[in-house]
Design an enzyme around this catalytic site. Structure first.
Site, PDB file in Angstrom:
ATOM      1  NE  ARG A 144       6.763 -10.495   0.994  1.00  0.00           N
ATOM      2  CZ  ARG A 144       7.353  -9.827   0.012  1.00  0.00           C
ATOM      3  NH1 ARG A 144       6.628  -9.191  -0.860  1.00  0.00           N
ATOM      4  NH2 ARG A 144       8.657  -9.804  -0.089  1.00  0.00           N
ATOM      5  CG  HIS A 166      -0.659 -15.361   6.805  1.00  0.00           C
ATOM      6  ND1 HIS A 166       0.405 -16.024   7.366  1.00  0.00           N
ATOM      7  CD2 HIS A 166      -0.850 -15.911   5.586  1.00  0.00           C
ATOM      8  CE1 HIS A 166       0.844 -16.934   6.511  1.00  0.00           C
ATOM      9  NE2 HIS A 166       0.092 -16.894   5.430  1.00  0.00           N
ATOM     10  N   PRO A 207       0.823  -1.203   0.000  1.00  0.00           N
ATOM     11  CG  PRO A 207      -0.204  -1.220   2.069  1.00  0.00           C
ATOM     12  CD  PRO A 207       0.993  -1.713   1.365  1.00  0.00           C
ATOM     13  CD  GLU A 208       3.185   2.882  -4.237  1.00  0.00           C
ATOM     14  OE1 GLU A 208       3.377   4.057  -4.599  1.00  0.00           O
ATOM     15  OE2 GLU A 208       3.415   1.906  -4.958  1.00  0.00           O
TER      16      GLU A 208
END
Length: 279
Positions: A114, A95, A2-3
Site C-alpha cells: 500500500r 512490491h 504494525p503497532e
DNA sequence: CGATCTACCTGATGGC
DNA sequence: TGCCATCAGGTAGATC
C-alpha cells in the site's frame, strides 16, 4: 498494520541480524517509499558504505543507527515489511521497493503493497525540525518510566474520548487500533469514556492493562490477522491474535462473560468491545 | 480545542 | 466468472 509489539519484535530481531553489517549497495525502485529524498541517489549514497551500529524504536518508528552518526528511519505504515534475505537468490516478493545488500552477503528488503510506509536517512539533530511527527511523539509505554498517578494527571488534562487518546501518537507512542481495543477490554473500560472521567482505580487498571497487554503481545511476537500481512523479518507470522479478547471477534463469546463481542464504527474505523465487561 | 471526514494505495473478500 | 462495494495494523490535513 504494525503497532508497538510488532515493531519491537522486529527491532529485537534486527539487533541480532543486521547490527554490525555494512551496506555494500542499495537498490530503490521508484521514489514513493523514499519520498523525503528528491532523488534515489540522495537516499542510496547516504547508506552505501555505512555500517549499521544499532537499532532503536520510538513508538512505531524503527531507527537504524549508522556509523557516520546518521539514522535510517523506517515507518511501516499499514502494510510495510522488512525481510531478512540470506542471499539475493531468494525469490523477491511483489512490491519490494528497497533492497540493502550487505558486504558479507545477505540482504534486508522493504516490501509494502500500500506504500503508506517510508524510509529516509537523516541526522539525529535534524529530526526535530525535519521530522516533526517523530519529534512530537508522546511517551513510549514500555521505554519511558511513568507513575500511574502522572498518567492519570495527563488523562485528566485532556477532554477527549479514551480510545482516540490512546491512539494519539503525540500523547502515547505505539498504540494502534488492535491494541487500543485489547487494552481497553483488559482495563474494563469503554472506548468512548471521557478521558477526564476516570477514577483513580480505573486509571491504575488502564495503566497496568496497557503495559501488560503490550508486553504479552511482544512475548507472542505480535498479531497477524487473517491476511497474515504482518510478518517478522524472517517471514514468520505472530501468535498474539490467538490471545485477542475482542479485536476481530465480532459475535464471538466474550472470554470473560460469554456475551457476544460487539463491533461499532467510530471515526471511520472499527472498535470491538464487550458491552457487559466494559463500562 | 475536539470530532469527523478525506486522501494516500493495493489487495482480499463477499454479495449479486 | 465478473463487477462493485467494503474493508484493512497508519497518519496528516482540512473542515466544522
Amino acid at each position: 498494520m504494525p503497532e508497538l509489539p510488532e515493531v519491537e519484535t522486529m527491532r529485537r530481531d534486527l539487533d541480532k541480524e543486521v547490527v554490525g553489517r555494512r551496506v555494500k549497495s542499495v537498490e530503490a525502485t521508484g521514489l514513493r517509499t523514499i519520498r523525503r529524498h528528491k532523488t534515489k541517489k540522495n537516499f542510496t549514497s547516504k547508506l552505501e558504505g555505512r555500517k549499521i551500529t544499532g537499532v532503536e524504536r520510538k513508538g512505531k518508528y524503527l531507527l537504524l543507527k549508522l556509523d557516520d552518526g546518521n539514522l535510517l528511519v523506517v515507518h511501516l505504515g499499514m502494510s510495510g515489511q522488512l525481510l531478512r534475505a540470506k542471499s539475493a537468490k531468494e525469490p523477491t516478493l511483489k512490491h519490494t521497493h528497497v533492497v540493502l545488500n550487505f558486504t558479507q552477503g545477505g540482504q534486508l528488503r522493504y516490501v509494502d503493497p500500500r506504500t503508506f510506509g517510508e524510509l529516509f536517512v537523516t541526522q539525529p539533530d535534524e529530526l526535530a525540525h525535519e521530522v516533526p511527527e517523530l519529534a512530537h511523539l508522546g511517551f513510549d509505554p514500555l521505554e519511558d518510566v511513568m507513575s500511574w498517578t502522572k498518567f492519570g494527571d495527563m488523562l485528566h488534562e485532556k477532554k477527549t474520548k479514551l480510545k482516540p487518546l490512546l491512539m494519539d501518537q503525540r500523547f502515547l507512542a505505539g498504540i494502534g487500533n488492535i491494541y487500543a481495543d485489547e487494552i481497553l477490554f483488559a482495563a474494563g473500560l469503554r472506548y468512548d469514556r471521557d478521558s477526564n472521567s476516570l477514577t483513580a482505580q480505573e486509571i491504575r487498571r488502564l495503566y497496568r492493562a496497557m503495559v501488560e497487554t503490550l508486553q504479552d503481545a511482544i512475548k507472542h511476537r505480535g498479531s497477524s490477522l487473517a491476511d497474515e500481512q504482518y510478518r517478522d523479518i524472517f517471514g514468520e507470522v505472530g501468535d498474539f491474535q490467538s490471545q485477542h479478547k475482542v479485536y476481530d471477534r465480532e459475535g464471538e463469546p466474550c472470554r470473560r462473560c460469554r456475551s457476544p463481542i460487539a463491533r461499532v464504527k467510530t471515526g471511520g474505523r472499527s472498535s470491538f468491545l464487550c458491552e457487559q465487561c466494559q463500562v
